[in-house]
Every structure is written in structure tokens, then in C-alpha cells.
Scaffold this motif. Structure first.
Motif, short mmCIF file in Angstrom:
data_model
loop_
_atom_site.label_atom_id
_atom_site.label_comp_id
_atom_site.label_asym_id
_atom_site.label_seq_id
_atom_site.Cartn_x
_atom_site.Cartn_y
_atom_site.Cartn_z
N VAL A 48 95.73 73.22 76.89
CA VAL A 48 96.39 72.78 78.12
C VAL A 48 96.28 73.83 79.23
O VAL A 48 96.11 75.02 78.94
CB VAL A 48 97.87 72.42 77.86
CG1 VAL A 48 97.98 71.24 76.93
CG2 VAL A 48 98.62 73.59 77.32
N GLU A 51 100.00 75.55 83.82
CA GLU A 51 100.80 75.10 84.95
C GLU A 51 102.08 74.46 84.46
O GLU A 51 102.09 73.74 83.46
CB GLU A 51 100.00 74.13 85.82
CG GLU A 51 99.49 72.94 85.07
CD GLU A 51 98.54 72.08 85.88
OE1 GLU A 51 98.50 70.88 85.61
OE2 GLU A 51 97.84 72.60 86.75
N ASP A 52 103.15 74.73 85.17
CA ASP A 52 104.47 74.16 84.87
C ASP A 52 104.93 74.45 83.44
O ASP A 52 105.66 73.66 82.84
CB ASP A 52 104.48 72.64 85.09
CG ASP A 52 104.15 72.26 86.52
OD1 ASP A 52 104.53 73.04 87.43
OD2 ASP A 52 103.52 71.22 86.73
N LYS A 54 103.31 74.38 80.68
CA LYS A 54 102.66 73.57 79.64
C LYS A 54 102.00 74.44 78.58
O LYS A 54 102.11 74.17 77.38
CB LYS A 54 101.63 72.63 80.24
CG LYS A 54 102.20 71.53 81.08
CD LYS A 54 101.11 70.69 81.70
CE LYS A 54 101.69 69.68 82.67
NZ LYS A 54 100.61 68.94 83.35
N ALA A 55 101.31 75.49 79.00
CA ALA A 55 100.63 76.37 78.04
C ALA A 55 101.66 77.11 77.18
O ALA A 55 101.46 77.28 75.98
CB ALA A 55 99.73 77.36 78.77
N LYS A 57 104.63 76.06 76.27
CA LYS A 57 105.14 75.10 75.29
C LYS A 57 104.13 74.88 74.17
O LYS A 57 104.51 74.78 73.00
CB LYS A 57 105.48 73.78 75.97
CG LYS A 57 106.70 73.87 76.85
CD LYS A 57 106.98 72.55 77.52
CE LYS A 57 108.16 72.70 78.48
NZ LYS A 57 108.40 71.50 79.27
N ALA A 58 102.86 74.83 74.53
CA ALA A 58 101.82 74.64 73.52
C ALA A 58 101.72 75.85 72.59
O ALA A 58 101.52 75.70 71.39
CB ALA A 58 100.47 74.38 74.19
#
Length: 91
Positions: A48, A51-52, A54-55, A57-58
Motif C-alpha cells: 500500500v 498516505e493517510d 495506510k502503510a 496499518k499494513a
């Protein structure tokens, strides 16, 4: 199982795991590799974009799966916007 043991061996006495993250990779994976000083370092690739959050969380989801721990036991201590992150593991 060997990956889990290798990751846990990289956690310091305070429960911090230092990682280097590469977003936008072709595949998501984790590698424990020796660096130039012979000390093991953890590299994480996620698919991912950074941004925001996302990375981030991943990264947490991938690490939680590799360590067989709930995602709620992992949190980013330092490096929210950096490739170099310190992740706290509380059990």
C-alpha cells in the motif's frame, strides 16, 4: 515459526522492534537480515502507499500475523512518517 523466533530475537529489552519499511512494494513480506555490523535488522515491504496511515496499518497487520499476536498489542512508538520505525510489542 522460524520467522517468529527471528523477529522476537530482534526485540530489545524494552519491547521495541526497530524496522525499515518499504511501501508500494510488489508483495508484502518481512525479512530479518544481518546488516554491515553483523547485527540482525528487520525489513518490511507492504503493497500500500504511504498516505493517510495506510502503510502503517499494513505494517502492524503484517507483523501481528508473523508474530501470531493481536494487532492491538503492537503500536508505532516512533517514525509515523518515516521509513525507519520503532514498534512497541506489549504482551
Amino acid at each position: 515459526m522460524a520467522e517468529r523466533e527471528a523477529l522476537l530475537a530482534c526485540v530489545d529489552a524494552r519491547g521495541i522492534l526497530a524496522v525499515r519499511v518499504t511501501p508500494n512494494a510488489r508483495s508484502a513480506r518481512i525479512a530479518v537480515e544481518p546488516d554491515n555490523a553483523g547485527v540482525n535488522s528487520v525489513r518490511i515491504w507492504v503493497t500500500v502507499p504511504p498516505e493517510d496511515g495506510k502503510a502503517n496499518k499494513a505494517v502492524i497487520a503484517l507483523l501481528a500475523k508473523a508474530l501470531a499476536l493481536p494487532k492491538s498489542t503492537l503500536s508505532i512508538e516512533r517514525g509515523d512518517t518515516s521509513r525507519l520505525k520503532q514498534i512497541r510489542i506489549s504482551r
